[in-house]
Design an enzyme around this catalytic site. Structure first.
Site, PDB file in Angstrom:
ATOM      1  CG  HIS A 182      50.862  10.906  85.735  1.00  0.00           C
ATOM      2  ND1 HIS A 182      50.149   9.806  85.031  1.00  0.00           N
ATOM      3  CD2 HIS A 182      50.238  11.908  85.650  1.00  0.00           C
ATOM      4  CE1 HIS A 182      49.071  10.237  84.877  1.00  0.00           C
ATOM      5  NE2 HIS A 182      48.995  11.476  85.191  1.00  0.00           N
ATOM      6  CB  CYS A 488      44.629  26.078  88.705  1.00  0.00           C
ATOM      7  SG  CYS A 488      43.799  25.589  87.330  1.00  0.00           S
TER       8      CYS A 488
HETATM    9  C1  PEP Z   1      46.126  23.585  82.706  1.00  0.00           C
HETATM   10  O1  PEP Z   1      46.168  23.220  81.593  1.00  0.00           O
HETATM   11  O2  PEP Z   1      47.053  24.624  83.024  1.00  0.00           O
HETATM   12  C2  PEP Z   1      45.973  22.812  84.069  1.00  0.00           C
HETATM   13  C3  PEP Z   1      45.885  23.476  85.029  1.00  0.00           C
HETATM   14  O3  PEP Z   1      45.404  21.535  83.670  1.00  0.00           O
HETATM   15  P1  PEP Z   1      46.567  20.425  83.516  1.00  0.00           P
HETATM   16  O4  PEP Z   1      47.981  20.672  83.566  1.00  0.00           O
HETATM   17  O5  PEP Z   1      46.061  19.283  84.308  1.00  0.00           O
HETATM   18  O6  PEP Z   1      46.135  19.841  81.902  1.00  0.00           O
END
Ligand code: PEP
Ligand code: MG
Length: 532
Positions: A182, A488
């Site tokens: 985080h 993303c």
């Molecule tokens: C990912 O896994 O690329 C993602 C965007 O989700 P997180 O980083 O929150 O697991």
């Protein structure tokens, strides 16, 4: 003259910074014994109250869910379980300083060795309050690093990050830590250079240092040549950033004229206060784990958080992801204790296994959908049945809201493509309204290289042909099946990864807010004809 010492770690948030090292973990010297057990006890009570008040003030000043992290520290300070044994040690002859330090050391060791990931993650919070009270006892006001310093520690809690003034630069160098933590996410969102995984040698370091968070390096006691190299690299970085800032307010267009949609990733609603909606195409990923950090949030709390972002977006799309707890993101009272949590009950698997909790989030999302252009996405989907079950729950809750006359919308429901099964066979998910590629998890699962393990960081590479081929395959299926595909994961904001992502056919990226300008600049430098 001490010889330069160069340590290698893992870059967690890019940039360069030079400054004095500040050890957040180091015991504060200079405590003056008070002379009687009664005076020691009083000093401890006072120091604990001062620390509690400071945290309380920070909670009031902290944006939305960041405050939830601080509640744990406040609860610990107000709980007699810590202060009680320390007062007993004082009666047995210890000073307030010794008693508090020893009590907290014991407590921290207990949390660090706990089986439960949630308790392990709280050790950093305890270290934070240990130092806070000790420095108050020694007459030092704060344990936060002075502006411009490089904050060093084994690992740090998000609270310490939030208390530090980053407006005059500075950076973070950790002996352990993880780029997926985080704190790393907060550092990236604020553009604070951060490197993790330097190992034990960092503990003994002192003085002036050069932190290169672009390449994951630190130079202690730098020589003239190190300074020269650092200045050149740092100036080039600043110049690139300044050039990139010209791109912030413009649409993202490739060198040969193709418009790319660039959204932002946010982790908590308050982040949008610092982002101009005109600078992005909406929110490509709103993580909801922060809402679930300290306790399970009720429907109203969630509804307010989602509505705030939707209203800020002024009709632009906002993709909110249902809670992706589990893996490296434990939530007390919700996630389960597992030997291999990245392959366990996380994301949609956990949500479906606890429908009573999932339904609360679904209702909050449906109600929020009446206030903007909401899209909902499901994390960690591996099989079509998970999508169908979640979809049924959305339909059922929407019916119940209709019958109760509650204002709501019916947002399109899409999935994250981050489990290899979904990336290999996207046609299994033809019912999904959209795909959003989660390259962070997709990469770790395809490469069998955990995203939070520095020892295999080199393997965890978005540029690997296997990962690239899967991304291109998902985009190609989206084109055939008429399913919009975006990305993303963090790679979307990485200028080095952008040409390959565009070559794979992606035209829709979502990036950390601090990376918006650099991503648009990198897009402008790509000629699709030459990369495709
Ligand atoms: C990912 O896994 O690329 C993602 C965007 O989700 P997180 O980083 O929150 O697991
Ligand atoms: Mg993910």
């Amino acid at each position: 003259m001490p010889r330069p010492l160069r340590l290698a770690g893992i870059a967690a948030s890019g940039g360069y910074t030079a400054g004095p090292l500040f050890h957040a973990d180091r015991a504060v010297a200079g405590y003056v014994a008070k002379g009687s057990a009664q005076a020691e006890a009083e000093a401890l009570r006072k120091a604990v109250a001062v620390a509690a008040r400071a945290i309380d003030e920070l909670i009031a000043a902290s944006p939305g869910e960041a405050a939830a992290i601080l509640e744990f520290q406040l609860a610990m300070l107000e709980d007699d379980a810590l202060v009680g044994p320390a007062l007993e040690a004082i009666q047995a002859g210890a000073t307030a300083y010794e008693a508090w330090g020893a009590e907290l050391d014991g407590e921290i060791a207990g949390y660090e060795t706990a089986d439960d990931e949630y308790f392990k993650a709280r050790a950093a919070d305890l270290r934070d309050i240990r130092q806070h009270v000790l420095s108050t006892l020694s007459g030092q006001v704060e344990t936060v690093a002075p502006p411009g310093a490089i904050l060093c520690a084994d690992d740090i809690a998000p609270t310490l990050f939030l208390r530090t003034d980053w407006s005059k630069g500075g950076g973070i160098a950790l002996a352990r830590g993880s780029p997926a933590s985080h704190v790393a996410m907060l550092a990236r969102a604020r553009g604070v250079p951060m490197v993790v995984g330097f190992g034990e040698k960092l503990a003994g370091a002192a003085g002036f240092a050069l932190l290169d968070a672009e390449h994951g390096k630190i130079v202690l006691a730098p020589a003239e040549a190190d300074l020269r190299d650092f200045r050149a690299a740092s100036n080039a970085f600043d110049a690139a950033k300044a050039r990139a800032s010209d791109f912030l307010a413009r649409s993202a267009v490739t060198a040969d004229g193709t418009t790319i949609r660039v959204h932002v990733n946010i982790a908590e609603p308050a982040e949008v206060d610092a982002i101009d909606i005109d600078h992005c195409d909406g929110v490509g990923l709103m993580r909801t784990e922060f809402l679930f950090d300290a306790t399970l949030p009720d429907e109203e709390t969630q509804f307010r958080a989602y509505r705030k972002v939707l209203e800020w977006a002024k009709g632009k799309p906002v993709a909110i992801r249902t809670v992706d707890a589990g893996g490296d993101k434990p939530v007390a009272g919700y996630t389960v204790d597992e030997g291999n949590p990245f392959l366990g009950l996380r994301g949609i698997r956990l949500s479906l296994s606890r429908p009573e909790i999932f339904r609360v989030q679904i209702r909050a999302l449906l109600r929020a959908a009446a206030h903007g252009n909401l899209k909902v996405m499901l994390p960690m989907v591996a099989i079509a049945d998970e999508y169908r079950k979640a979809s049924e729950l959305f339909t059922e809750e929407a019916d119940l809201l209709s019958r109760a006359g509650v204002d709501h919308g019916t947002p399109p429901l899409g999935i994250m493509i981050e489990v290899p099964a979904a990336a290999i066979a996207p046609d299994e998910f033809s019912e999904a309204a959209f795909f959003s590629i989660g390259s962070n998890d997709l990469t770790q699962y395809v490469m069998a290289a955990a995203r939070d393990n520095g020892a295999v960081a080199a393997l965890n590479a978005i540029g690997n042909p296997a990962v690239q081929r899967l991304i291109a395959g998902v985009v190609a299926y989206g084109d055939i099946g008429g399913i919009p595909v975006s990305l993303c994961g963090d790679a979307g904001g990485d200028p080095a990864a952008i040409p390959a992502l565009l070559a794979a056919g992606l035209r829709d990226l979502s990036v950390a807010p601090a990376q918006l300008a650099a991503a648009k600049a990198a897009i402008a430098a790509v000629s699709l004809e030459s990369v495709s």
